[in-house]
Design an enzyme around this catalytic site. Structure first.
Site, PDB file in Angstrom:
ATOM      1  N   SER A  12       0.915  -1.120   0.086  1.00  0.00           N
ATOM      2  CA  SER A  12       0.060  -0.089  -0.023  1.00  0.00           C
ATOM      3  C   SER A  12       0.805   1.212   0.160  1.00  0.00           C
ATOM      4  O   SER A  12       1.653   1.505   0.776  1.00  0.00           O
ATOM      5  CB  SER A  12      -0.927  -0.014   1.254  1.00  0.00           C
ATOM      6  OG  SER A  12      -1.337   1.238   1.302  1.00  0.00           O
ATOM      7  N   HIS A  37      -1.521  -1.188  -4.305  1.00  0.00           N
ATOM      8  CA  HIS A  37      -2.644  -0.898  -3.673  1.00  0.00           C
ATOM      9  C   HIS A  37      -2.395   0.573  -3.169  1.00  0.00           C
ATOM     10  O   HIS A  37      -1.786   1.243  -2.568  1.00  0.00           O
ATOM     11  CB  HIS A  37      -2.595  -1.594  -2.214  1.00  0.00           C
ATOM     12  CG  HIS A  37      -3.998  -1.473  -1.372  1.00  0.00           C
ATOM     13  ND1 HIS A  37      -5.183  -2.082  -1.709  1.00  0.00           N
ATOM     14  CD2 HIS A  37      -4.578  -0.667  -0.333  1.00  0.00           C
ATOM     15  CE1 HIS A  37      -6.070  -2.025  -0.925  1.00  0.00           C
ATOM     16  NE2 HIS A  37      -5.577  -0.957  -0.051  1.00  0.00           N
ATOM     17  N   ASP A  39      -4.497   3.628  -1.550  1.00  0.00           N
ATOM     18  CA  ASP A  39      -5.521   3.903  -0.675  1.00  0.00           C
ATOM     19  C   ASP A  39      -6.135   5.508  -0.620  1.00  0.00           C
ATOM     20  O   ASP A  39      -5.502   6.077  -0.348  1.00  0.00           O
ATOM     21  CB  ASP A  39      -5.043   3.825   1.081  1.00  0.00           C
ATOM     22  CG  ASP A  39      -4.852   2.411   1.055  1.00  0.00           C
ATOM     23  OD1 ASP A  39      -3.795   1.982   1.777  1.00  0.00           O
ATOM     24  OD2 ASP A  39      -5.770   1.626   0.903  1.00  0.00           O
ATOM     25  N   MET A  41      -8.529   8.135   0.599  1.00  0.00           N
ATOM     26  CA  MET A  41      -9.285   8.436   1.680  1.00  0.00           C
ATOM     27  C   MET A  41      -9.699   9.958   1.641  1.00  0.00           C
ATOM     28  O   MET A  41      -9.306  10.920   1.312  1.00  0.00           O
ATOM     29  CB  MET A  41      -8.381   8.431   2.713  1.00  0.00           C
ATOM     30  CG  MET A  41      -7.695   7.362   3.153  1.00  0.00           C
ATOM     31  SD  MET A  41      -6.871   6.954   4.617  1.00  0.00           S
ATOM     32  CE  MET A  41      -6.300   5.365   4.595  1.00  0.00           C
ATOM     33  N   HIS A  70      -8.437   1.346  -3.651  1.00  0.00           N
ATOM     34  CA  HIS A  70      -9.410   0.974  -2.206  1.00  0.00           C
ATOM     35  C   HIS A  70      -9.852   2.337  -2.106  1.00  0.00           C
ATOM     36  O   HIS A  70      -9.068   3.320  -1.357  1.00  0.00           O
ATOM     37  CB  HIS A  70      -8.635   0.669  -1.222  1.00  0.00           C
ATOM     38  CG  HIS A  70      -9.308   0.410   0.016  1.00  0.00           C
ATOM     39  ND1 HIS A  70      -8.465   0.174   1.098  1.00  0.00           N
ATOM     40  CD2 HIS A  70     -10.467   0.261   0.348  1.00  0.00           C
ATOM     41  CE1 HIS A  70      -9.506  -0.257   2.247  1.00  0.00           C
ATOM     42  NE2 HIS A  70     -10.701  -0.045   1.732  1.00  0.00           N
ATOM     43  N   MET A  72     -11.775   4.488   0.265  1.00  0.00           N
ATOM     44  CA  MET A  72     -12.522   4.801   1.351  1.00  0.00           C
ATOM     45  C   MET A  72     -13.237   6.313   1.574  1.00  0.00           C
ATOM     46  O   MET A  72     -12.743   7.048   2.179  1.00  0.00           O
ATOM     47  CB  MET A  72     -11.406   4.710   2.711  1.00  0.00           C
ATOM     48  CG  MET A  72     -10.934   3.237   2.665  1.00  0.00           C
ATOM     49  SD  MET A  72      -9.307   3.115   3.448  1.00  0.00           S
ATOM     50  CE  MET A  72      -8.134   3.214   2.016  1.00  0.00           C
ATOM     51  N   MET A 141     -11.112  -5.925   5.759  1.00  0.00           N
ATOM     52  CA  MET A 141     -10.486  -5.319   6.571  1.00  0.00           C
ATOM     53  C   MET A 141      -9.900  -5.662   7.673  1.00  0.00           C
ATOM     54  O   MET A 141     -11.056  -6.130   8.471  1.00  0.00           O
ATOM     55  CB  MET A 141     -11.031  -3.733   6.840  1.00  0.00           C
ATOM     56  CG  MET A 141     -11.297  -3.028   5.721  1.00  0.00           C
ATOM     57  SD  MET A 141      -9.944  -2.570   4.729  1.00  0.00           S
ATOM     58  CE  MET A 141      -8.977  -1.530   5.897  1.00  0.00           C
ATOM     59  N   GLY A 146      -8.105   3.872   7.744  1.00  0.00           N
ATOM     60  CA  GLY A 146      -7.640   5.200   7.953  1.00  0.00           C
ATOM     61  C   GLY A 146      -6.265   5.588   8.050  1.00  0.00           C
ATOM     62  O   GLY A 146      -5.903   6.536   7.674  1.00  0.00           O
ATOM     63  N   PHE A 147      -5.666   4.414   8.652  1.00  0.00           N
ATOM     64  CA  PHE A 147      -3.973   4.725   8.789  1.00  0.00           C
ATOM     65  C   PHE A 147      -3.330   3.184   8.574  1.00  0.00           C
ATOM     66  O   PHE A 147      -4.033   2.243   8.639  1.00  0.00           O
ATOM     67  CB  PHE A 147      -3.937   4.919  10.336  1.00  0.00           C
ATOM     68  CG  PHE A 147      -4.678   6.491  10.548  1.00  0.00           C
ATOM     69  CD1 PHE A 147      -5.912   6.364  10.815  1.00  0.00           C
ATOM     70  CD2 PHE A 147      -3.936   7.580  10.159  1.00  0.00           C
ATOM     71  CE1 PHE A 147      -6.627   7.439  11.343  1.00  0.00           C
ATOM     72  CE2 PHE A 147      -5.018   8.804  10.387  1.00  0.00           C
ATOM     73  CZ  PHE A 147      -6.086   8.819  10.967  1.00  0.00           C
ATOM     74  N   GLY A 149       0.040   1.127   9.750  1.00  0.00           N
ATOM     75  CA  GLY A 149       0.930   0.690  10.961  1.00  0.00           C
ATOM     76  C   GLY A 149      -0.084   0.440  12.065  1.00  0.00           C
ATOM     77  O   GLY A 149       0.367   0.404  13.165  1.00  0.00           O
ATOM     78  N   ASP A 177      -6.510  -6.591   4.430  1.00  0.00           N
ATOM     79  CA  ASP A 177      -6.012  -5.141   4.291  1.00  0.00           C
ATOM     80  C   ASP A 177      -5.903  -4.736   5.890  1.00  0.00           C
ATOM     81  O   ASP A 177      -6.846  -4.376   6.404  1.00  0.00           O
ATOM     82  CB  ASP A 177      -6.966  -4.356   3.761  1.00  0.00           C
ATOM     83  CG  ASP A 177      -6.401  -3.086   3.126  1.00  0.00           C
ATOM     84  OD1 ASP A 177      -7.126  -2.050   2.616  1.00  0.00           O
ATOM     85  OD2 ASP A 177      -5.182  -2.676   3.508  1.00  0.00           O
ATOM     86  N   GLY A 178      -4.616  -4.752   6.184  1.00  0.00           N
ATOM     87  CA  GLY A 178      -4.341  -3.977   7.649  1.00  0.00           C
ATOM     88  C   GLY A 178      -3.590  -4.789   8.355  1.00  0.00           C
ATOM     89  O   GLY A 178      -4.127  -6.006   8.764  1.00  0.00           O
ATOM     90  N   GLY A 179      -2.376  -4.387   8.891  1.00  0.00           N
ATOM     91  CA  GLY A 179      -1.969  -5.159   9.723  1.00  0.00           C
ATOM     92  C   GLY A 179      -1.152  -6.501   9.224  1.00  0.00           C
ATOM     93  O   GLY A 179      -0.734  -7.464  10.063  1.00  0.00           O
ATOM     94  N   GLY A 199       1.444  -2.498   3.968  1.00  0.00           N
ATOM     95  CA  GLY A 199       1.911  -0.930   3.930  1.00  0.00           C
ATOM     96  C   GLY A 199       3.358  -0.942   4.662  1.00  0.00           C
ATOM     97  O   GLY A 199       4.287  -0.997   4.152  1.00  0.00           O
ATOM     98  N   SER A 200       3.041  -0.780   5.967  1.00  0.00           N
ATOM     99  CA  SER A 200       4.371  -0.709   7.007  1.00  0.00           C
ATOM    100  C   SER A 200       5.373  -1.558   6.899  1.00  0.00           C
ATOM    101  O   SER A 200       6.491  -1.504   6.730  1.00  0.00           O
ATOM    102  CB  SER A 200       3.927  -0.373   8.518  1.00  0.00           C
ATOM    103  OG  SER A 200       2.856  -1.267   8.836  1.00  0.00           O
TER     104      SER A 200
HETATM  105  C1  DX5 Z   1      -5.800   1.406   6.047  1.00  0.00           C
HETATM  106  C2  DX5 Z   1      -5.641   0.835   4.440  1.00  0.00           C
HETATM  107  C3  DX5 Z   1      -4.700  -0.045   4.552  1.00  0.00           C
HETATM  108  C4  DX5 Z   1      -3.333   0.314   5.079  1.00  0.00           C
HETATM  109  C5  DX5 Z   1      -2.446  -0.808   5.349  1.00  0.00           C
HETATM  110  O1  DX5 Z   1      -7.133   2.217   5.974  1.00  0.00           O
HETATM  111  O2  DX5 Z   1      -6.564   0.624   3.877  1.00  0.00           O
HETATM  112  O3  DX5 Z   1      -4.386  -0.510   3.042  1.00  0.00           O
HETATM  113  O4  DX5 Z   1      -2.640   1.239   4.305  1.00  0.00           O
HETATM  114  O5  DX5 Z   1      -1.151  -0.599   6.059  1.00  0.00           O
HETATM  115  P1  DX5 Z   1      -0.478  -1.381   7.004  1.00  0.00           P
HETATM  116  O6  DX5 Z   1      -0.123  -2.704   6.238  1.00  0.00           O
HETATM  117  O7  DX5 Z   1       0.624  -0.666   7.575  1.00  0.00           O
HETATM  118  O8  DX5 Z   1      -1.496  -1.731   8.017  1.00  0.00           O
HETATM  119 ZN    ZN Z   2      -6.427  -0.309   1.941  1.00  0.00          ZN
END
Ligand code: DX5
Ligand code: ZN
Length: 229
Positions: A12, A37, A39, A41, A70, A72, A141, A146-147, A149, A177-179, A199-200
């Site tokens: 991401s 990916h 994101d 927002m 994606h 949001m 999700m 929203g974020f 990490g 998606d996420g963590g 992402g992170s």
């Molecule tokens: C959060 C995004 C995710 C996020 C994933 O709202 O939709 O795609 O960027 O980031 P990590 O992999 O760091 O959780």
């Molecule tokens: Zn995403």
């Protein structure tokens, strides 16, 4: 895009250098990313603002593979055309973004793009039961959107398992998606996921000038995932 359940790693760009998106997209693909990916927002559906169709159009020439957008945002229907024109290959909308998700998915499909349906941690899979003929991907999700990490929400693994059963042999990707990390990737792949957004966990330790960590991170997540497939 021919359908396959082979594991795909989708970094991401929310965790990328916002001053160098084009170079970052080139770097992660060179380091092994399967999808990119993106994101989007709006500061309304989620408490953060990133970028819109213009940024997607600007990075499109720097992405050889799949641009996985994606959304949001809410409302979403008015913007679908713009993201399709910007070059998205997959456009995912949130089922929570409005009262007419079936119409939204129809609108995405009408642009000729793949239609994705994103569901938040609080949304049950019964909500997607009547939409399986309208989607090419379901994004589960595993954080509240929203974020980057954030901490992986483990309760979603059972949801993935039930969703995989519900989908059966339909050509529908399950995206997480996420963590997603080397620790959590095997959990969701064992439960039936095939697209892993990270992402992170991908961008940590690297930069456009030092992209090797991106490749090491992607390879580690892929190895952990494939061991559980
Ligand atoms: C959060 C995004 C995710 C996020 C994933 O709202 O939709 O795609 O960027 O980031 P990590 O992999 O760091 O959780
Ligand atoms: Zn995403």
């Amino acid at each position: 895009m021919t359908f396959s359940r082979q594991i795909k790693i989708a970094p991401s760009i929310l965790s990328a250098d916002f001053a160098n998106f084009g170079a970052e997209c080139r770097a992660i693909e060179a380091q092994g990313a399967d999808w990119v990916h993106v994101d989007v927002m709006d500061g309304h559906f989620v408490p953060n603002i990133t970028f819109g169709p213009a940024t997607c159009a600007a990075i499109r020439p720097h992405i050889k593979g799949v641009m996985d957008v994606h959304l949001m945002i809410t409302p979403v229907d008015a913007y679908i055309e713009a993201f399709a024109k910007a070059g998205a290959d997959v456009i995912s909308a949130h089922i929570e973004a409005g009262p007419h998700i079936h119409r939204t998915l129809q609108a995405i499909r009408n642009t000729g793009k793949k239609a994705g349906l994103a569901i938040n941690p609080g949304t049950g899979i019964d909500a997607v039961a009547h939409l399986l003929d309208m989607v090419d991907l379901i994004c589960v999700m595993t954080v509240n959107p929203g974020f980057g990490g954030q901490k992986f929400i483990h309760s979603q693994v059972d949801k993935v398992r039930s969703l995989r059963k519900m989908i059966g042999d339909r050509p529908i990707h399950i995206e997480i998606d996420g963590g997603v990390t080397v620790e959590t990737a095997p959990l969701v792949v064992a439960a039936g996921a095939d697209v892993l957004v990270a992402g992170s966990a991908v961008f940590k330790g690297g930069s456009v000038d030092n992209p090797a960590p991106y490749g090491i991170n992607i390879a580690a997540i892929r190895a952990a995932a494939e061991a559980a497939a």
